[in-house]
Design an enzyme around this catalytic site. Structure first.
Site, mmCIF file in Angstrom:
data_model
loop_
_atom_site.group_PDB
_atom_site.id
_atom_site.type_symbol
_atom_site.label_atom_id
_atom_site.label_comp_id
_atom_site.label_asym_id
_atom_site.label_seq_id
_atom_site.Cartn_x
_atom_site.Cartn_y
_atom_site.Cartn_z
ATOM 1 N N ASP A 54 0.875 -1.174 0.000
ATOM 2 C CA ASP A 54 0.000 0.000 0.000
ATOM 3 C C ASP A 54 0.910 1.221 0.000
ATOM 4 O OD1 ASP A 54 -1.639 2.141 0.514
ATOM 5 O OD2 ASP A 54 -2.765 1.161 2.123
ATOM 6 N N TYR A 145 -9.968 15.232 -5.867
ATOM 7 C CA TYR A 145 -9.151 14.463 -6.822
ATOM 8 C C TYR A 145 -8.358 15.413 -7.721
ATOM 9 C CZ TYR A 145 -7.962 11.451 -10.772
ATOM 10 O OH TYR A 145 -7.279 10.778 -11.777
ATOM 11 N N GLY A 146 -9.041 16.418 -8.304
ATOM 12 C CA GLY A 146 -8.354 17.380 -9.157
ATOM 13 C C GLY A 146 -7.277 18.140 -8.400
ATOM 14 N N ALA A 147 -7.598 18.526 -7.177
ATOM 15 C CA ALA A 147 -6.623 19.269 -6.366
ATOM 16 C C ALA A 147 -5.410 18.395 -6.050
ATOM 17 C CB ALA A 147 -7.283 19.750 -5.076
ATOM 18 N N LYS A 149 -4.237 15.912 -7.863
ATOM 19 C CA LYS A 149 -3.426 15.747 -9.078
ATOM 20 C C LYS A 149 -2.691 17.055 -9.431
ATOM 21 C CE LYS A 149 -4.287 11.380 -10.232
ATOM 22 N NZ LYS A 149 -3.251 10.339 -10.005
ATOM 23 N N ILE A 178 -9.263 7.764 -20.368
ATOM 24 C CA ILE A 178 -8.675 6.554 -20.943
ATOM 25 C C ILE A 178 -9.626 5.387 -20.674
ATOM 26 C CG2 ILE A 178 -6.641 5.070 -21.069
ATOM 27 C CD1 ILE A 178 -5.804 7.929 -21.536
HETATM 28 N N1 LIG Z 1 -8.402 5.925 -16.548
HETATM 29 C C1 LIG Z 1 -8.450 7.225 -16.706
HETATM 30 O O1 LIG Z 1 -9.290 7.747 -17.466
HETATM 31 C C2 LIG Z 1 -7.493 8.132 -15.962
HETATM 32 C C3 LIG Z 1 -7.462 9.485 -16.319
HETATM 33 C C4 LIG Z 1 -6.583 10.348 -15.661
HETATM 34 C C5 LIG Z 1 -5.730 9.846 -14.700
HETATM 35 N N2 LIG Z 1 -5.771 8.522 -14.353
HETATM 36 C C6 LIG Z 1 -4.834 8.083 -13.317
HETATM 37 O O2 LIG Z 1 -4.140 6.935 -13.790
HETATM 38 C C7 LIG Z 1 -3.704 6.152 -12.686
HETATM 39 C C8 LIG Z 1 -4.053 4.696 -12.950
HETATM 40 O O3 LIG Z 1 -5.457 4.539 -12.924
HETATM 41 P P1 LIG Z 1 -6.230 3.521 -13.890
HETATM 42 O O4 LIG Z 1 -7.030 4.320 -14.813
HETATM 43 O O5 LIG Z 1 -5.295 2.520 -14.455
HETATM 44 O O6 LIG Z 1 -7.270 2.851 -12.871
HETATM 45 P P2 LIG Z 1 -7.178 1.461 -12.093
HETATM 46 O O7 LIG Z 1 -7.314 0.350 -13.077
HETATM 47 O O8 LIG Z 1 -8.179 1.573 -10.990
HETATM 48 O O9 LIG Z 1 -5.713 1.416 -11.500
HETATM 49 C C9 LIG Z 1 -5.325 2.029 -10.299
HETATM 50 C C10 LIG Z 1 -4.236 1.169 -9.697
HETATM 51 O O10 LIG Z 1 -3.679 1.838 -8.569
HETATM 52 C C11 LIG Z 1 -3.520 0.898 -7.527
HETATM 53 N N3 LIG Z 1 -3.564 1.613 -6.263
HETATM 54 C C12 LIG Z 1 -4.501 2.486 -5.829
HETATM 55 N N4 LIG Z 1 -4.198 2.926 -4.599
HETATM 56 C C13 LIG Z 1 -3.042 2.312 -4.244
HETATM 57 C C14 LIG Z 1 -2.217 2.333 -3.094
HETATM 58 N N5 LIG Z 1 -2.534 3.062 -2.016
HETATM 59 N N6 LIG Z 1 -1.086 1.594 -3.083
HETATM 60 C C15 LIG Z 1 -0.760 0.826 -4.158
HETATM 61 N N7 LIG Z 1 -1.493 0.755 -5.272
HETATM 62 C C16 LIG Z 1 -2.626 1.486 -5.309
HETATM 63 C C17 LIG Z 1 -4.663 -0.104 -7.710
HETATM 64 O O11 LIG Z 1 -4.334 -1.375 -7.197
HETATM 65 P P3 LIG Z 1 -4.828 -1.942 -5.762
HETATM 66 O O12 LIG Z 1 -6.294 -1.622 -5.662
HETATM 67 O O13 LIG Z 1 -4.502 -3.388 -5.816
HETATM 68 O O14 LIG Z 1 -4.015 -1.219 -4.744
HETATM 69 C C18 LIG Z 1 -4.759 -0.180 -9.234
HETATM 70 O O15 LIG Z 1 -3.930 -1.190 -9.752
HETATM 71 C C19 LIG Z 1 -4.351 6.759 -11.446
HETATM 72 O O16 LIG Z 1 -3.397 7.529 -10.746
HETATM 73 C C20 LIG Z 1 -5.462 7.627 -12.015
HETATM 74 O O17 LIG Z 1 -5.764 8.713 -11.155
HETATM 75 C C21 LIG Z 1 -6.622 7.661 -14.969
#
Ligand SMILES: NC(=O)c1ccc[n+]([C@@H]2O[C@H](COP(=O)([O-])OP(=O)(O)OC[C@H]3O[C@@H](n4cnc5c(N)ncnc54)[C@H](OP(=O)(O)O)[C@@H]3O)[C@@H](O)[C@H]2O)c1
Length: 241
Positions: A54, A145-147, A149, A178
């Site tokens: 974590d 969330y926005g803040a 990032k 995405i």
């Molecule tokens: N998809 C989009 O449209 C989008 C757009 C802008 C930004 N993002 C950013 O891209 C990143 C990846 O997101 P995603 O879209 O791929 O969604 P996702 O499939 O939900 O992936 C998020 C990953 O982060 C891990 N995670 C979350 N909190 C954690 C913690 N405290 N310690 C370790 N691992 C943690 C989760 O795994 P566990 O639950 O196993 O910990 C999961 O594998 C994020 O930072 C998100 O804010 C995504």
């Protein structure tokens, strides 16, 4: 190329795509996440090493850093997401609820990156990179969330000036919408999805490979003079000019 690459949040979505991209080029890749089962499944599928951690827990991050070994070339801070999507929407939330919700997003997005980077910084070899994933939400979302990032983008610029003299770069990637990730927790309505795509110039959602390729480039030899920046990968949904 034989680099050692750490991808936090590598068990799913964008992190998995990034990890697979580096692995495909012959790098040694370690992925982290909290869900040990999913992490192990992903690791077996894409031939990388899992470490359950974590990233918001200092003691788990310290232990993960110990397990990692002495050297690292690329750190990808991917762990995060919008924690508001994990809780029921509260009508007229109390200040206590507002505080809890804001802290959850700051922990999940800012602290995860700061703790991990701090723990592994002295392992990064010259020529290495720290790449932190922000969001288009940093530009205009009136949310914790926005803040969170936006804070990451500012922190990245400062980090770049600190690590530059050691031959390292530090950049942020800000994805737009995405598809094919767990980000929206199944809560993205068709109407909202259409609006997000309509906001782009190229008329499509992003794919995890869009982020994987950008991350791979930022860690490459050709990107050594790019540091302290936020790269927007959003099909034009937000432009910097
Ligand atoms: N998809 C989009 O449209 C989008 C757009 C802008 C930004 N993002 C950013 O891209 C990143 C990846 O997101 P995603 O879209 O791929 O969604 P996702 O499939 O939900 O992936 C998020 C990953 O982060 C891990 N995670 C979350 N909190 C954690 C913690 N405290 N310690 C370790 N691992 C943690 C989760 O795994 P566990 O639950 O196993 O910990 C999961 O594998 C994020 O930072 C998100 O804010 C995504």
């Amino acid at each position: 190329m034989g680099r050692i690459v750490l991808v936090t949040g590598g068990g799913s979505g964008l992190g998995k795509a990034v990890a697979a991209r580096f692995r495909a080029s012959g790098d040694t890749v370690i992925i982290t996440g909290r869900n040990a089962d999913r992490l192990a499944r992903t690791a077996a599928e894409i031939d990388v090493r899992p470490i359950t951690c974590d990233a918001a827990d200092p003691s788990q991050v310290a232990q993960m850093a110990d397990e990692l070994g002495p050297d690292l070339d690329v750190l990808v801070n991917m762990a995060g997401g919008n924690t508001d999507l994990d809780r029921p929407e509260a009508q007229n939330p109390s200040l206590e609820q507002v505080m809890t919700a804001w802290r959850a997003n700051l922990d999940a997005n800012v602290l995860t990156a700061v703790l991990t980077t701090t723990a592994v910084l002295d392992k990064l070899r010259p020529g290495g990179s720290v790449i932190t994933v922000g969001s288009i939400g940093a530009e205009h979302a009136a949310s914790s969330y926005g803040a969170a990032k936006a804070a990451l983008a500012a922190w990245t610029a400062g980090l770049s000036s600190e690590v530059g003299p050691q031959g390292l770069t530090a950049n942020s990637i800000a994805p737009g919408y995405i598809a094919e990730t767990d980000f929206f927790r199944g809560k993205l309505s068709e109407q909202r999805r259409t609006a997000l795509i309509d906001a782009t110039h190229n008329g499509r959602a992003g794919h995890p490979s869009d982020i994987a390729e950008t991350t791979f480039f930022l860690a490459s030899e050709g990107a050594r003079h790019i540091t302290g920046q936020t790269l927007h990968v959003n099909g034009g949904a937000h432009t910097t000019r």
